[in-house]
Design an enzyme around this catalytic site. Structure first.
Site, PDB file in Angstrom:
ATOM      1  CB  SER A   1      32.542  41.423  16.880  1.00 54.67           C
ATOM      2  OG  SER A   1      31.970  40.362  17.154  1.00 54.67           O
TER       3      SER A   1
ATOM      4  CE  LYS B   1      32.026  41.099  20.485  1.00 54.29           C
ATOM      5  NZ  LYS B   1      32.491  39.924  20.079  1.00 54.29           N
TER       6      LYS B   1
ATOM      7  CE1 TYR C   1      27.652  41.247  22.041  1.00 55.85           C
ATOM      8  CE2 TYR C   1      26.279  39.206  21.453  1.00 55.85           C
ATOM      9  CZ  TYR C   1      27.730  39.926  21.430  1.00 55.85           C
ATOM     10  OH  TYR C   1      28.596  39.345  20.843  1.00 55.85           O
TER      11      TYR C   1
ATOM     12  CE1 TYR D   1      36.479  38.813  18.932  1.00 53.67           C
ATOM     13  CE2 TYR D   1      36.299  38.655  16.627  1.00 53.67           C
ATOM     14  CZ  TYR D   1      35.852  39.153  17.776  1.00 53.67           C
ATOM     15  OH  TYR D   1      34.641  39.734  17.423  1.00 53.67           O
TER      16      TYR D   1
ATOM     17  CB  VAL E   1      30.892  37.089  12.140  1.00 52.80           C
ATOM     18  CG1 VAL E   1      31.928  36.304  12.924  1.00 52.80           C
ATOM     19  CG2 VAL E   1      29.718  37.726  13.061  1.00 52.80           C
TER      20      VAL E   1
HETATM   21  O1  DON Z   1      27.815  37.411  19.191  1.00 51.88           O
HETATM   22  C1  DON Z   1      28.006  36.892  18.195  1.00 51.88           C
HETATM   23  O2  DON Z   1      28.353  35.834  18.091  1.00 51.88           O
HETATM   24  C2  DON Z   1      27.915  37.968  16.862  1.00 51.88           C
HETATM   25  N1  DON Z   1      26.819  38.637  16.943  1.00 51.88           N
HETATM   26  C3  DON Z   1      29.165  39.025  16.709  1.00 51.88           C
HETATM   27  C4  DON Z   1      30.505  38.018  16.530  1.00 51.88           C
HETATM   28  C5  DON Z   1      31.323  38.528  15.916  1.00 51.88           C
HETATM   29  O3  DON Z   1      31.265  39.423  15.149  1.00 51.88           O
HETATM   30  C6  DON Z   1      32.839  38.070  16.002  1.00 51.88           C
HETATM   31  N2  DON Z   1      33.811  38.542  14.968  1.00 51.88           N
HETATM   32  N3  DON Z   1      34.474  38.221  14.220  1.00 51.88           N
END
Ligand code: DON
Length: 305
Positions: free
Chosen positions: A61, A64, A189, A241, A259
């Site tokens: 993320s 982003k 994405y 978040y 993540v």
């Molecule tokens: O879209 C997803 O679920 C993951 N590729 C990225 C989510 C993420 O990194 C949330 N972060 N803490």
């Protein structure tokens, strides 16, 4: 500085056992939960690292922030924020409920998955390859690392299992929030989430943002002061978040987590920071990384508030 970073990593390693590595993307579960590292990049270009700061991880993320910068460069503020909001949610990063119930016109912000997918859909390019190449080139430029690449295994692992993101994207297509081919947008994405780097790479992105959009080591401006300000503001309110408020109170630095275990942080006009620790708390933020950042913020009085 190096001694301070080393003691922060050693003193906070204990916290890694309080969390778990992400396993909903199968390939991510292969990481070592005990890893912990930090890198600080000053605006004079000096870099200091400690612990596992050279270990590679997928930025997830944190990407982003990169896609938001590119979307703003390609479309301008007005067009981007017509498609995605700038308000925090208080819900988890992959929440689906708001899209129908509270905010059917646009996702709340570009840091949650729905908002990030809508932002990625705005990245310019004549075709899929060109968009994917632009994303990579921009990341290479702001990290000063020409070796940055996609991690093919993680990309394929998420592409195969990312049904929640698929649901979010198709819902947004049905509402007219995203235009174009949904599978291609998702593919881009998933690719951006699989960009691989280390603490130094993300600390350098943080340093560029700290320096109002100018790369500290080359003097090159990559985004306007306004874009850099927008991005840092959204990092403060939405970057961690539904833990963003807690993070702002206790650490007080614009930051974005992933993540994969990374957190990219940017202390305005002072430094960029990258931390890595794949053991995550229940909100999906690096547990050891947050403790190390808290220690550094307390020690150097980094809170912007
Ligand atoms: O879209 C997803 O679920 C993951 N590729 C990225 C989510 C993420 O990194 C949330 N972060 N803490």
């Amino acid at each position: 500085m190096k001694n301070l970073l080393e003691s922060l990593v050693e003193n906070n390693r204990i916290h890694v056992s309080e969390g778990k590595v992400a396993s909903y993307i199968p390939e991510l579960s292969k990481t070592n939960p005990s890893d912990l590292g930090i890198c600080v990049v000053g605006l004079d270009g000096k870099e200091y690292g400690a612990g596992d700061f050279e270990k590679k991880f997928t930025i997830q993320s944190i990407s982003k922030v990169i896609s938001l910068m590119l979307a703003l460069l390609d479309n301008g503020k007005r067009n981007v924020f017509e498609k995605v909001g700038m308000e925090p949610t208080g819900d988890s990063f992959n929440s689906i409920v708001n899209l129908e119930v509270k905010s059917p016109d646009k996702p709340f912000n570009p840091m949650i998955n729905a908002g990030a997918i809508a932002t990625t859909a705005l990245i310019g390019g004549d075709n899929q390859e060109e968009k994917s190449e632009r994303l990579l080139e921009f990341t290479r430029k702001i990290t000063g690392n020409p070796e940055i690449n996609y991690n093919e295994q993680v990309y394929l692992s998420e592409k195969e299992t990312g049904n929640r993101n698929r649901a979010l994207a198709y819902f947004m297509k049905s509402n007219g929030i995203i235009d174009g081919n949904v599978e291609e947008i998702l593919d881009l994405y998933f690719r951006q989430c699989s960009i691989e780097g280390n603490c130094r790479d993300i600390a350098r992105i943080g340093a560029m943002l700290s320096n109002d959009g100018v790369i500290p080591w080359s003097g090159e401006r990559v985004v306007s002061r306004e874009v850099s300000r927008i991005v840092k503001t959204i990092m403060v309110t939405c970057g961690m978040y539904d833990a963003s408020g807690n993070f702002a109170v206790h650490i007080g630095i614009p930051a974005k987590s992933g993540v994969g275990g990374g957190i990219m942080a940017s202390v305005p006009r002072r430094m960029g920071i990258g931390v890595y620790g794949p053991s995550l708390d229940e909100k999906g933020n690096s547990i050891g990384g947050a403790h190390v950042l808290k220690g550094l913020s307390d020690e150097l009085d980094l809170s912007i508030f």
